[in-house]
Design an enzyme around this catalytic site. Structure first.
Site, PDB file in Angstrom:
ATOM      1  N   ASP A 164     -26.733  68.505  11.109  1.00  0.00           N
ATOM      2  CA  ASP A 164     -27.431  67.389  11.743  1.00  0.00           C
ATOM      3  C   ASP A 164     -27.224  66.171  10.825  1.00  0.00           C
ATOM      4  O   ASP A 164     -26.790  66.322   9.673  1.00  0.00           O
ATOM      5  CB  ASP A 164     -28.919  67.739  11.854  1.00  0.00           C
ATOM      6  N   ASP A 174     -29.442  62.655  11.029  1.00  0.00           N
ATOM      7  CA  ASP A 174     -30.651  61.905  10.680  1.00  0.00           C
ATOM      8  C   ASP A 174     -31.706  62.816  10.069  1.00  0.00           C
ATOM      9  O   ASP A 174     -32.112  63.798  10.672  1.00  0.00           O
ATOM     10  CB  ASP A 174     -31.206  61.201  11.922  1.00  0.00           C
ATOM     11  N   GLY A 192     -33.275  60.483  20.213  1.00  0.00           N
ATOM     12  CA  GLY A 192     -32.398  59.508  20.865  1.00  0.00           C
ATOM     13  C   GLY A 192     -33.043  58.130  20.890  1.00  0.00           C
ATOM     14  O   GLY A 192     -34.205  57.984  21.290  1.00  0.00           O
ATOM     15  N   GLY A 193     -32.310  57.126  20.429  1.00  0.00           N
ATOM     16  CA  GLY A 193     -32.867  55.782  20.319  1.00  0.00           C
ATOM     17  C   GLY A 193     -33.265  55.176  21.659  1.00  0.00           C
ATOM     18  O   GLY A 193     -34.349  54.606  21.805  1.00  0.00           O
ATOM     19  N   HIS A 225     -30.838  48.528  22.574  1.00  0.00           N
ATOM     20  CA  HIS A 225     -30.312  49.583  21.700  1.00  0.00           C
ATOM     21  C   HIS A 225     -28.988  49.167  21.063  1.00  0.00           C
ATOM     22  O   HIS A 225     -28.698  49.525  19.916  1.00  0.00           O
ATOM     23  CB  HIS A 225     -30.167  50.886  22.488  1.00  0.00           C
ATOM     24  N   LYS A 251     -29.890  47.030  18.221  1.00  0.00           N
ATOM     25  CA  LYS A 251     -30.419  47.915  17.161  1.00  0.00           C
ATOM     26  C   LYS A 251     -29.291  48.609  16.407  1.00  0.00           C
ATOM     27  O   LYS A 251     -29.311  48.725  15.177  1.00  0.00           O
ATOM     28  CB  LYS A 251     -31.374  48.946  17.800  1.00  0.00           C
ATOM     29  N   LEU A 292     -22.730  57.501  18.051  1.00  0.00           N
ATOM     30  CA  LEU A 292     -21.555  57.744  17.206  1.00  0.00           C
ATOM     31  C   LEU A 292     -21.297  56.635  16.157  1.00  0.00           C
ATOM     32  O   LEU A 292     -21.041  56.964  14.990  1.00  0.00           O
ATOM     33  CB  LEU A 292     -20.320  57.962  18.089  1.00  0.00           C
ATOM     34  N   ASN A 307     -23.266  54.856  14.519  1.00  0.00           N
ATOM     35  CA  ASN A 307     -24.229  54.994  13.411  1.00  0.00           C
ATOM     36  C   ASN A 307     -23.810  56.117  12.473  1.00  0.00           C
ATOM     37  O   ASN A 307     -23.966  56.028  11.258  1.00  0.00           O
ATOM     38  CB  ASN A 307     -25.626  55.291  13.951  1.00  0.00           C
TER      39      ASN A 307
END
Ligand code: XBP
Ligand code: MG
Length: 259
Positions: free
Chosen positions: A10, A12, A53-54, A83, A86, A127, A129
């Site tokens: 993972d 984050d 998920g943002g 988003h 962001k 992706l 990010n």
């Protein structure tokens, strides 16, 4: 005898502590830029993190805290635009070097790669990010370390749905029993578990009270030779940091118990 073939990470909260100082800050910068007086505090963000998920998180926030909010355009379009802003802010924060990797991540990735263990990523985040975080912290060739980088909207149902893990297994042509997963959250653990994958948890401030009873090992971080981990649940033998020997040991125990 079966052998550990792949590690699936993972991103984050696992590879780096991105949420509090990265994603949360970037959401607030985007709200400011778009002219909305919304502020996601550290505790509020903890609550919002229950939704992965943002884009999904912005929608959940509006539902919960501004139920009468109506954008001038379509809501999906509004959220997608916000988003996008962001994501730009997040990439700038990452590029400034403000979000380092967690202990042991770089060492373990390098070691696994040298041993021929196949590597993949399964994340809910977008992706760009993920690639920004990897390239900034591990160098420009680091994307090639990963055979599959499964991110964002590549599957419609995000964690805790197992879809992102099924996607990685399919792309790599592997069985769940060939792999170990490293995650930081209950949603991530649920997703991996539902896909039949054995999972090690490295928790963080936001996930420390999650239910990790299905994990094969729960640690505060992966550890380094000079920075031992704390074992919160499970058996790490006499290891004080996660190395390939510990992963092989955990893998064999997992296979042996038919998990
Ligand atoms: C990560 C997430 C992501 C990030 C934001 O979950 O929930 O939504 O907070 O990323 P996991 P985006 O670690 O379980 O994959 O804004 O890029 O979606
Ligand atoms: Mg995570």
């Amino acid at each position: 005898m079966t052998k550990l073939k792949a590690l699936i990470f993972d991103v984050d909260g696992t590879i780096a502590d991105t949420e509090q100082y990265g994603h949360r800050v970037a959401f607030n910068l985007a709200f400011g830029e778009a002219g909305w007086a919304w502020d996601w505090s550290v505790p509020l963000y903890g609550e919002l993190l229950t939704v992965a998920g943002g884009k999904e998180r912005i929608r959940f926030y509006l539902d919960q805290y501004h139920p009468n909010f109506q954008p001038s355009n379509d809501l999906d379009e509004f959220i997608a635009n916000l988003h996008k802003i962001k994501t730009q802010h997040y990439q700038k924060l990452v590029a400034k070097g403000e979000i380092p990797l967690r202990p042991g991540v770089k060492r373990l990735l390098a070691k696994a790669k040298r041993e021929g263990i196949r590597l993949a990523i399964a994340t809910t985040a977008a992706l760009p990010n993920v690639t920004a975080l990897l390239e900034t912290n591990l160098g420009s060739d680091s994307l090639s370390w990963f055979e599959v980088i499964a991110a964002g909207d590549i599957v419609p149902a995000k964690k805790p749905a197992p879809d992102i893990y099924y996607y990685v297994l399919r792309e790599m042509g592997l069985q769940a029993s060939d792999c170990l997963v490293i995650e930081d959250s209950e949603q991530g653990l649920k997703a991996a578990k539902a896909a039949g994958l054995n999972t090690i948890i490295t928790l963080n401030d936001y996930t420390q009270n999650h239910d990790f009873s299905d994990a094969i090992l729960v640690l505060n971080h992966l550890g380094e030779p000079d920075q031992p981990f704390n074992v919160l649940a499970g058996d790490a033998g006499d290891a004080s940091y996660v190395d390939m020997a510990l992963l092989h040991y955990l893998y064999e125990k997992g296979v042996g118990s038919g998990e």
